[in-house]
Design an enzyme around this catalytic site. Structure first.
Site, mmCIF file in Angstrom:
data_model
loop_
_atom_site.group_PDB
_atom_site.id
_atom_site.type_symbol
_atom_site.label_atom_id
_atom_site.label_comp_id
_atom_site.label_asym_id
_atom_site.label_seq_id
_atom_site.Cartn_x
_atom_site.Cartn_y
_atom_site.Cartn_z
ATOM 1 C CG HIS A 165 50.588 38.825 43.840
ATOM 2 N ND1 HIS A 165 50.018 38.830 42.582
ATOM 3 C CD2 HIS A 165 49.590 39.103 44.714
ATOM 4 C CE1 HIS A 165 48.731 39.099 42.689
ATOM 5 N NE2 HIS A 165 48.440 39.257 43.962
ATOM 6 C CG HIS A 184 42.907 35.736 43.438
ATOM 7 N ND1 HIS A 184 41.959 36.140 42.514
ATOM 8 C CD2 HIS A 184 43.275 36.856 44.114
ATOM 9 C CE1 HIS A 184 41.766 37.437 42.631
ATOM 10 N NE2 HIS A 184 42.550 37.899 43.593
ATOM 11 C CG ASP A 230 44.854 35.034 47.245
ATOM 12 O OD1 ASP A 230 44.632 36.160 47.707
ATOM 13 O OD2 ASP A 230 45.612 34.829 46.269
ATOM 14 C CD GLU A 279 43.646 38.953 49.368
ATOM 15 O OE1 GLU A 279 42.561 39.365 48.899
ATOM 16 O OE2 GLU A 279 44.725 38.996 48.739
#
Length: 236
Positions: free
Chosen positions: A6, A48, A35, A108
């Site tokens: 992550h 992020h 991200d 993402e």
């Protein structure tokens, strides 16, 4: 069960940096989640938050800053002094580092507080330029963004990301009109029934974000496909 780092191995290095991605590779992660946002000059960078306030020594919204301005900021020292000078990576730099490695890349797409027009196309262009389209899964809380991406590339693998407990989840999935490769629910909401129904529909289940070893073992026993975690060594 695949272990998906992550924001890279963000327990051990500053999140969403090349250092964190390299650490995830070194620790044997099966996948890396990151991200992507667009800068003021439309360059995809890895971060992020909408602002740099939490993760750097600067302040401001990414969409209001050029890549040159962002590269002057330190994205390592807030994590540890030994990472001083770590800069925000571009998607191009990130794919150069991890693109030829035997891992899945979970990109993402981040939107808000503005909705950039070209995010999906810019990301796809770089993915194809690096020749890694076969190993990328695209996810977003903005499902319209995933729809835009699919309209550009119908072959893209789509991961439906959600942080709420949806009523009739699979009816919703069917009504999106998208070909969903995987679902990425908050781990609080995953159930054995959800996993079984997803698998009946040939949909993978990747849950986020689990950093507790005992929890990870429980979810592994339920039969999830991927565990998104800050610690790639969680089961080692």
């Amino acid at each position: 069960m695949n272990i998906i780092a992550h924001r890279g191995a963000s327990t051990y290095a500053p999140e969403n940096t090349l250092a964190a991605f390299q650490k995830a590779l070194d620790q044997g992660a099966d996948g890396i989640e990151l991200d992507v946002r667009l800068t003021k000059d439309n360059v995809p960078v890895i971060c992020h938050d909408a602002t740099v306030n939490r993760t750097s020594n600067g302040k401001g919204f990414i969409h209001n800053m050029t890549l040159n301005q962002l590269k002057k900021l330190d994205f390592g020292s807030t994590f540890s002094k030994k990472f001083k000078g770590e800069t925000i990576p571009t998607l191009d730099e990130t794919l150069s580092l991890i693109g030829d490695k035997p891992i899945t890349i979970h990109i993402e797409l981040k939107n808000g507080p503005v909705i950039p027009k070209d995010l999906e196309r810019k990301v796809l262009d770089l993915v194809y330029r690096h020749g890694v389209e076969h190993k990328v899964v695209y996810s977003s809380f903005d499902h319209v963004s995933l729809q835009r991406l699919t309209n550009i590339d119908p072959n893209a693998k789509i991961g439906l990301l959600f942080h709420i407990n949806l009523i009739n989840l699979f009816d919703y999935i069917q009504n999106t009109g998208l070909h969903i490769y995987s679902i990425h629910p908050n781990h609080f909401y995953v159930t054995e029934e959800m996993i079984d129904e997803a698998h009946e529909r040939n949909i993978e289940v990747n849950i986020y974000t689990v950093n507790n070893r005992d929890q990870a073992k429980i979810y592994q026993g339920l039969g999830i496909d991927g565990l998104i975690t800050n610690d790639p060594l969680i089961l080692k």
